[in-house]
Design a protein around this motif. Structure first.
Motif, mmCIF file in Angstrom:
data_model
loop_
_atom_site.group_PDB
_atom_site.id
_atom_site.type_symbol
_atom_site.label_atom_id
_atom_site.label_comp_id
_atom_site.label_asym_id
_atom_site.label_seq_id
_atom_site.Cartn_x
_atom_site.Cartn_y
_atom_site.Cartn_z
ATOM 1 N N ILE A 219 0.835 -1.204 0.000
ATOM 2 C CA ILE A 219 0.000 0.000 0.000
ATOM 3 C C ILE A 219 0.869 1.253 0.000
ATOM 4 C CG2 ILE A 219 -1.654 1.330 1.360
ATOM 5 C CD1 ILE A 219 -2.782 -1.351 2.355
ATOM 6 N N LYS A 222 2.283 1.972 -3.437
ATOM 7 C CA LYS A 222 1.297 2.539 -4.358
ATOM 8 C C LYS A 222 1.040 4.006 -4.050
ATOM 9 C CE LYS A 222 -1.033 -1.860 -5.231
ATOM 10 N NZ LYS A 222 -2.281 -2.649 -5.052
ATOM 11 N N SER A 225 3.882 6.035 -5.321
ATOM 12 C CA SER A 225 3.833 6.129 -6.775
ATOM 13 C C SER A 225 2.827 7.194 -7.216
ATOM 14 C CB SER A 225 3.453 4.765 -7.364
ATOM 15 O OG SER A 225 3.360 4.843 -8.781
ATOM 16 N N LEU A 226 1.660 7.224 -6.558
ATOM 17 C CA LEU A 226 0.650 8.230 -6.879
ATOM 18 C C LEU A 226 1.150 9.632 -6.563
ATOM 19 C CD1 LEU A 226 -2.569 6.443 -5.559
ATOM 20 C CD2 LEU A 226 -1.955 6.870 -7.950
#
Length: 230
Positions: A219, A222, A225-226
């Motif tokens: 999590i 991610k 990355s966002l």
């Protein structure tokens, strides 16, 4: 031996100050604090090597069940790699545990001529005072830690900088050394504890803990990355 004027080492060398940077199994620390528990086995043995192999990968780190493997490209194009395995101290073995791991891990090991194996130790907390009279502990002699934060050598350099700064800032040796201990012992104690905690997390063999660990890191990756895309 020491007195109000200086320190005598091995009955021969006399100096105003002794800086002991003699490692995790420091002879000087043992002499100053004979009852201190000293080095503690982390439960982990580490393998390290340098591979001269053509791999199209800059590096990374993989956590498994009681095992960890990481690698990084060196400036000359070769790869430095390390692997850790939970096992009893003094166990001599080859890094066969990683033979079935994802590429390029098997290739890196196969391309390595010499593999070093070392059991990992850190110092028992609470750490002993870094100063006793005119004797100062520095680096691993004062605060040996596991490598999971990558801060062992960095902390030794910071010790040296802090010690030099305090010696320059005051002509009173006792005041300078007390300030060094007050600055460096709390800071490095935190690092020893944090590195130990990260090691336990990365080396855990418990299925539930590994599932939670991997899920949380997934999590987190991610979300990072966002954030990077924004």
């Amino acid at each position: 031996e020491q007195d109000g004027e200086g320190v005598v080492v091995n009955g021969e060398l006399r100096a105003e100050l002794l800086v002991a940077a003699d490692g995790v199994r420091s002879v000087v620390r043992k002499g100053l604090y004979p009852d201190y528990a000293g080095p503690r086995y982390s439960g982990v043995s580490a393998y390290r090597g340098i591979a001269d192999v053509a791999v199209d990968d800059g590096g990374g780190e993989t956590w498994g069940r009681g095992q960890l493997f990481g690698f990084a490209r060196l400036i000359d194009g070769r790869f430095y790699w390390y692997g850790t395995v939970n096992q009893p101290p003094g166990t001599t073995s080859e890094p066969t545990a990683f033979a079935s791991w994802h590429a390029p891990i098997p290739q890196l090991i196969a391309a390595t001529e010499t593999v070093l194996q070392n059991d990992i130790y850190d110092l028992t907390t609470p750490l002993v005072p870094f100063v006793q009279g005119r004797i100062v502990l520095l680096g691993d002699a004062a605060h040996a830690m596991t490598p999971y934060l990558g801060r062992g050598a960095c902390s030794a350099i910071e010790d040296a900088g802090a010690l030099a700064r305090h010696l320059q800032n005051t002509s009173d040796l006792t005041t300078a050394l007390a300030a060094y201990d007050a600055e460096r012992r709390p800071a490095t104690t935190k690092l020893v504890k944090r590195s130990r905690s990260i090691g336990r997390l990365s080396q855990t063999e418990n299925q539930l803990l590994r599932t939670l660990r991997d899920g949380l890191f997934g999590i987190g990756g991610k979300l990072m990355s966002l954030r990077a895309r924004k």
